[in-house]
Motif scaffolding. Structure first.
Motif, short mmCIF file in Angstrom:
data_model
loop_
_atom_site.label_atom_id
_atom_site.label_comp_id
_atom_site.label_asym_id
_atom_site.label_seq_id
_atom_site.Cartn_x
_atom_site.Cartn_y
_atom_site.Cartn_z
N GLU A 54 0.80 -1.12 -0.09
CA GLU A 54 -0.04 0.11 -0.02
C GLU A 54 1.00 1.36 -0.14
O GLU A 54 1.68 1.38 0.59
N ILE A 55 0.28 2.29 -0.82
CA ILE A 55 1.46 3.40 -0.98
C ILE A 55 0.36 4.54 -0.42
O ILE A 55 -0.74 4.69 -0.76
N PHE A 56 0.95 5.47 0.74
CA PHE A 56 0.24 6.38 1.19
C PHE A 56 0.45 7.70 0.79
O PHE A 56 1.66 8.07 0.38
N ASP A 57 -0.30 8.59 0.46
CA ASP A 57 -0.33 9.94 -0.05
C ASP A 57 -0.17 10.84 1.04
O ASP A 57 0.83 11.75 1.10
N VAL A 58 -0.63 10.46 2.18
CA VAL A 58 -0.63 11.23 3.52
C VAL A 58 -0.09 10.27 4.60
O VAL A 58 -0.99 9.54 4.83
N VAL A 59 0.94 10.80 5.39
CA VAL A 59 1.37 9.88 6.64
C VAL A 59 1.62 10.97 7.60
O VAL A 59 1.54 11.93 7.58
N GLU A 100 12.88 28.19 -19.50
CA GLU A 100 13.23 27.94 -17.69
C GLU A 100 11.76 27.70 -17.23
O GLU A 100 10.68 28.18 -17.84
N GLY A 101 11.61 27.35 -16.04
CA GLY A 101 10.52 26.97 -15.31
C GLY A 101 10.73 25.96 -14.34
O GLY A 101 11.95 25.64 -13.86
N THR A 102 9.58 25.42 -13.81
CA THR A 102 9.81 24.46 -12.61
C THR A 102 8.94 23.17 -13.23
O THR A 102 7.93 23.06 -13.94
N VAL A 103 9.82 22.07 -12.97
CA VAL A 103 9.43 20.73 -13.39
C VAL A 103 8.94 19.90 -12.07
O VAL A 103 9.64 20.01 -11.09
N ILE A 104 7.59 19.56 -12.11
CA ILE A 104 7.13 18.74 -10.71
C ILE A 104 7.28 17.27 -11.11
O ILE A 104 6.77 16.74 -11.96
N VAL A 105 8.01 16.52 -10.21
CA VAL A 105 8.38 15.29 -10.21
C VAL A 105 7.85 14.37 -9.19
O VAL A 105 7.32 14.81 -7.72
N VAL A 106 7.09 13.24 -9.45
CA VAL A 106 6.32 12.30 -8.48
C VAL A 106 7.35 10.96 -8.50
O VAL A 106 7.63 10.43 -9.49
N PHE A 107 7.45 10.62 -7.34
CA PHE A 107 7.98 9.14 -7.09
C PHE A 107 7.81 8.79 -5.74
O PHE A 107 7.07 9.28 -4.83
N VAL A 108 8.04 7.58 -5.48
CA VAL A 108 7.45 6.81 -4.45
C VAL A 108 9.11 6.37 -3.58
O VAL A 108 9.88 5.93 -4.08
N ILE A 109 8.90 6.60 -2.00
CA ILE A 109 9.81 6.13 -1.24
C ILE A 109 9.60 5.00 -0.44
O ILE A 109 8.50 4.89 0.20
N ASN A 110 10.24 3.75 -0.67
CA ASN A 110 9.87 2.53 -0.04
C ASN A 110 10.39 2.55 1.36
O ASN A 110 10.65 3.68 2.08
N THR A 111 9.83 1.62 2.25
CA THR A 111 10.03 1.25 3.61
C THR A 111 11.62 1.48 3.76
O THR A 111 11.90 1.79 5.09
N ASP A 112 12.41 1.11 2.87
CA ASP A 112 13.96 1.17 3.22
C ASP A 112 14.37 2.54 2.85
O ASP A 112 15.76 2.55 2.93
N GLY A 113 13.79 3.47 2.39
CA GLY A 113 14.32 4.76 1.94
C GLY A 113 14.61 4.82 0.49
O GLY A 113 14.88 5.84 0.08
N GLN A 120 3.74 5.54 9.69
CA GLN A 120 2.24 5.52 9.89
C GLN A 120 2.14 4.67 11.23
O GLN A 120 2.29 3.25 11.17
N ARG A 121 1.73 5.38 12.24
CA ARG A 121 1.43 4.68 13.51
C ARG A 121 2.91 3.83 13.97
O ARG A 121 3.02 2.78 14.39
N GLY A 122 3.73 4.82 13.81
CA GLY A 122 5.12 4.46 13.94
C GLY A 122 5.73 3.19 13.20
O GLY A 122 7.00 3.12 13.52
N ARG A 123 5.42 2.93 12.13
CA ARG A 123 5.83 1.87 11.30
C ARG A 123 6.13 2.37 9.90
O ARG A 123 5.36 3.31 9.40
N PRO A 124 7.17 2.08 9.32
CA PRO A 124 7.77 2.75 7.86
C PRO A 124 6.58 2.08 6.89
O PRO A 124 6.44 1.01 6.86
N VAL A 125 6.27 3.09 6.00
CA VAL A 125 5.49 2.83 4.96
C VAL A 125 5.91 3.50 3.65
O VAL A 125 6.78 4.24 3.76
N ARG A 126 5.32 2.88 2.62
CA ARG A 126 5.72 3.41 1.37
C ARG A 126 4.80 4.79 1.04
O ARG A 126 3.70 4.75 1.39
N THR A 127 5.35 5.63 0.66
CA THR A 127 4.81 7.23 0.56
C THR A 127 5.18 7.90 -0.67
O THR A 127 6.28 7.63 -1.37
N ARG A 128 4.12 8.24 -1.26
CA ARG A 128 4.09 9.06 -2.52
C ARG A 128 4.63 10.49 -2.35
O ARG A 128 4.00 11.05 -1.49
N MET A 129 5.61 10.74 -3.06
CA MET A 129 6.21 12.45 -2.75
C MET A 129 5.83 12.93 -4.16
O MET A 129 6.12 12.42 -5.13
#
Length: 225
Positions: A122-127, A160-173, A207-216
């Motif tokens: 499960e990937i969380f958007d908000v943690v 010139e400008g701003t590029v918005i990048v989306v990526f997932v950070i796993n439980t191991d970082g 999340q609840r003190g446990r590492p979870v996958r998070t979308r940034m």
């Protein structure tokens, strides 16, 4: 030879009187004829007493309606006095021979909340605890300034400008699934994706003190000097 009548023998002078007298006599005879009554001398017929067939008239007396019967007497309810206290003859036996120990302690029942099962993929958007790059956001900006190269094509075209990048950070970082949410072209999008993929491991979100996958989602700005 003419013969002359004497005035005394001339009857034409009295013709009017004779005419009136004749009319009077004729009228009188006519009236007498109308007024003359004749009766027959026949024997009188004895009709006798006529028998009438009429019904005798009966005297109808005045109808008198009898007075209505009196209503039945209303029975008054009988009020029975109920005593305030009723004696109970049955005896209730109470057994006081049960031994009660004062030292008996009743344990409190604690209902624990059911643990929330989290799926490993499960990937969380908000943690509760957001992921952090090494050295925080200041360390992330230093990493970008050292490793990010301005594409030659974008420099020539003045992009010139701003590029918005989306990526997932796993439980191991570790970082995976890097994509461009909004790009500016000129090679800047590919450069941003490459820099994020080669970044060092982050501190994972929790999340609840446990590492979870998070979308940034992070912005990377390209600006010509």
């Amino acid at each position: 030879m003419e013969v002359k009548k004497t005035p005394g023998a001339d009857l034409t002078k009295k013709s009017g009187m004779f005419l009136n007298l004749g009319l009077a006599v004729a009228v009188g005879v006519t009236l007498a004829a109308f007024e003359w009554k004749s009766f027959d001398d026949g024997a009188l017929m004895d009709l006798g007493m006529a028998n009438d067939n009429f019904e005798e008239l009966l005297d109808i007396p005045i109808t008198e309606q009898p007075p209505p019967p009196p209503p039945p007497p209303v029975e008054q309810p009988i009020i029975q006095e109920i005593p305030d206290e009723v004696e109970i003859e049955e005896k209730i036996e109470v057994n006081f021979d049960v031994d009660v120990k004062e030292e008996t302690v009743i344990k409190e029942v604690v209902i624990a909340e059911a643990p929330v099962e989290e799926k490993a993929d499960e990937i969380f958007d908000v943690v509760e605890t957001q992921p952090q790059p090494p050295g925080g956001m200041s360390g992330w900006n230093q990493y970008l300034s050292k490793n990010l190269k301005y594409p030659t094509q974008a420099r020539r075209m003045g992009i010139e400008g701003t590029v918005i990048v989306v990526f997932v950070i796993n439980t191991d970082g570790s970082i995976q699934d890097v994509e461009v949410l909004r790009g500016i072209g000129g090679g800047c999008d590919e450069e941003a994706v490459e820099v994020v993929k080669n970044a060092p491991k982050w501190e994972p979100g929790k999340q609840r003190g446990r590492p979870v996958r998070t979308r940034m989602r992070l912005p990377i700005r390209f600006k010509l000097s």
